[in-house]
Design a protein around this motif. Structure first.
Motif, mmCIF file in Angstrom:
data_model
loop_
_atom_site.group_PDB
_atom_site.id
_atom_site.type_symbol
_atom_site.label_atom_id
_atom_site.label_comp_id
_atom_site.label_asym_id
_atom_site.label_seq_id
_atom_site.Cartn_x
_atom_site.Cartn_y
_atom_site.Cartn_z
ATOM 1 N N MET A 1 0.831 -1.211 0.000
ATOM 2 C CA MET A 1 0.000 0.000 0.000
ATOM 3 C C MET A 1 0.866 1.262 0.000
ATOM 4 N N HIS A 2 2.106 1.112 0.405
ATOM 5 C CA HIS A 2 3.059 2.226 0.436
ATOM 6 C C HIS A 2 4.003 2.188 -0.772
ATOM 7 N N HIS A 3 3.620 1.419 -1.796
ATOM 8 C CA HIS A 3 4.402 1.283 -3.027
ATOM 9 C C HIS A 3 5.803 0.753 -2.747
ATOM 10 N N GLY A 4 5.893 -0.091 -1.728
ATOM 11 C CA GLY A 4 7.174 -0.652 -1.327
ATOM 12 C C GLY A 4 7.288 -2.115 -1.679
ATOM 13 N N ALA A 5 8.320 -2.735 -1.148
ATOM 14 C CA ALA A 5 8.586 -4.151 -1.378
ATOM 15 C C ALA A 5 9.103 -4.760 -0.079
ATOM 16 N N ILE A 6 8.880 -6.049 0.077
ATOM 17 C CA ILE A 6 9.382 -6.777 1.238
ATOM 18 C C ILE A 6 9.963 -8.087 0.765
ATOM 19 N N ARG A 7 11.039 -8.484 1.416
ATOM 20 C CA ARG A 7 11.654 -9.772 1.086
ATOM 21 C C ARG A 7 12.279 -10.360 2.339
ATOM 22 N N VAL A 8 12.602 -11.630 2.260
ATOM 23 C CA VAL A 8 13.271 -12.307 3.367
ATOM 24 C C VAL A 8 14.391 -13.166 2.799
ATOM 25 N N ASP A 9 15.511 -13.157 3.495
ATOM 26 C CA ASP A 9 16.631 -14.050 3.209
ATOM 27 C C ASP A 9 16.966 -14.761 4.508
ATOM 28 N N SER A 10 17.292 -16.035 4.407
ATOM 29 C CA SER A 10 17.600 -16.802 5.609
ATOM 30 C C SER A 10 18.745 -17.753 5.287
ATOM 31 N N VAL A 11 19.884 -17.494 5.917
ATOM 32 C CA VAL A 11 21.090 -18.260 5.634
ATOM 33 C C VAL A 11 21.727 -18.679 6.955
ATOM 34 N N GLU A 12 22.068 -19.949 7.053
ATOM 35 C CA GLU A 12 22.731 -20.468 8.258
ATOM 36 C C GLU A 12 23.960 -19.632 8.563
ATOM 37 N N GLY A 13 24.075 -19.189 9.796
ATOM 38 C CA GLY A 13 25.212 -18.386 10.228
ATOM 39 C C GLY A 13 25.047 -16.896 9.962
ATOM 40 N N GLU A 14 24.113 -16.529 9.070
ATOM 41 C CA GLU A 14 23.877 -15.114 8.760
ATOM 42 C C GLU A 14 22.503 -14.648 9.240
ATOM 43 N N GLY A 15 21.698 -15.572 9.712
ATOM 44 C CA GLY A 15 20.391 -15.234 10.252
ATOM 45 C C GLY A 15 19.312 -15.081 9.198
ATOM 46 N N SER A 16 18.150 -14.654 9.669
ATOM 47 C CA SER A 16 17.008 -14.370 8.799
ATOM 48 C C SER A 16 16.826 -12.860 8.755
ATOM 49 N N THR A 17 16.845 -12.314 7.544
ATOM 50 C CA THR A 17 16.727 -10.869 7.362
ATOM 51 C C THR A 17 15.447 -10.539 6.627
ATOM 52 N N PHE A 18 14.592 -9.758 7.264
ATOM 53 C CA PHE A 18 13.391 -9.232 6.636
ATOM 54 C C PHE A 18 13.691 -7.794 6.254
#
Length: 189
Positions: A162-179
Motif C-alpha cells: 500500500m506504500h508502493h514498497g517491497a518486502i523480502r526475506v533471506d535466511s542463511v545459516e550463520g547469517e540469520g534471517s533478514t526481513f
C-alpha cells in the motif's frame, strides 16, 4: 481450569477474526489510507524502544544501526508501525535461540529500507517464497507455541505494498534471517 481454557481460546479467536478482517481490507485495497511525511530514522527507533520489555523478557540483545540523516517517506504511521512491529515481534518470537536481534535503517537506490535480522532457527529455502501467504507457517506446531494467527506477515506485506514498497526475506545459516522492507524515498526541498 476449563473457564481458563475457554477464555484463552476466545482471545485467540478474537485475534484471528481481527487479523483476518484487517488482512482482507488491506489486501483488497478496500481502505484508503491517509499518508503524511514520516522520517524512518525517527519512527523506527521509537518502535524498537516500545519492544524493549520484550527483548528483556526473552533475554535478547537488540543492536541498532540507523542511517545518518533523514529517511523521509510518505506513509501512514499507524499501519507502518503495525507492519514493522510485526517483523520485530516475529524476530523476538522466532529468534530467541540466537540471543540477538538487529534493526537497521538505510538508503539504497532511492529507497529507504528497514532491515530486521534474527539469528534463531533458519527458514528453509523452500518456505521463503510462501512465508508472506496468509495462514502459512513454516512449522504448524509453531502456532501453538507462539500464539500467532498466521496472518502477521501477510498483513505486513499488504501494508508495505500500500506504500508502493517491497518486502523480502533471506535466511542463511550463520547469517540469520533478514526481513527487508523498502519504501520509496521522497524529496523534501
Amino acid at each position: 481450569k476449563y473457564l481458563g481454557i475457554v477464555s484463552s481460546k476466545a482471545k485467540q479467536l478474537e485475534t484471528l477474526v481481527k487479523d483476518l478482517f484487517d488482512y482482507t481490507r488491506y489486501d483488497k485495497n478496500k481502505v484508503k489510507i491517509k499518508k503524511e511525511i514520516l522520517d524512518l530514522n525517527l519512527f523506527v527507533p521509537q518502535l524498537v524502544d516500545e519492544f524493549y520489555p520484550s527483548f528483556m523478557d526473552h533475554k535478547l540483545e537488540c543492536r541498532t544501526d540507523f542511517y545518518e540523516g533523514a529517511l523521509n517517506i510518505e506513509g501512514n504511521g499507524e499501519l507502518l508501525a503495525r507492519a514493522i512491529g510485526n517483523l520485530i515481534s516475529n524476530a523476538i518470537k522466532y529468534g530467541v535461540d540466537g540471543k540477538l536481534v538487529e534493526v537497521h535503517t538505510g538508503l539504497k537506490d532511492k529507497m529507504a529500507f528497514v532491515a530486521i535480522v534474527n539469528y534463531g532457527k533458519i527458514i528453509p529455502a523452500e518456505d521463503l517464497d510462501k512465508i508472506f501467504d496468509k495462514f502459512y507457517r513454516v512449522e504448524n506446531s509453531r502456532s501453538l507455541k507462539t500464539g500467532g494467527t498466521g496472518l502477521g506477515l501477510a498483513i505486513t506485506k499488504s501494508v508495505v505494498l500500500m506504500h508502493h514498497g517491497a518486502i523480502r526475506v533471506d535466511s542463511v545459516e550463520g547469517e540469520g534471517s533478514t526481513f527487508m522492507v523498502r519504501i520509496p524515498l521522497i524529496y523534501i526541498p
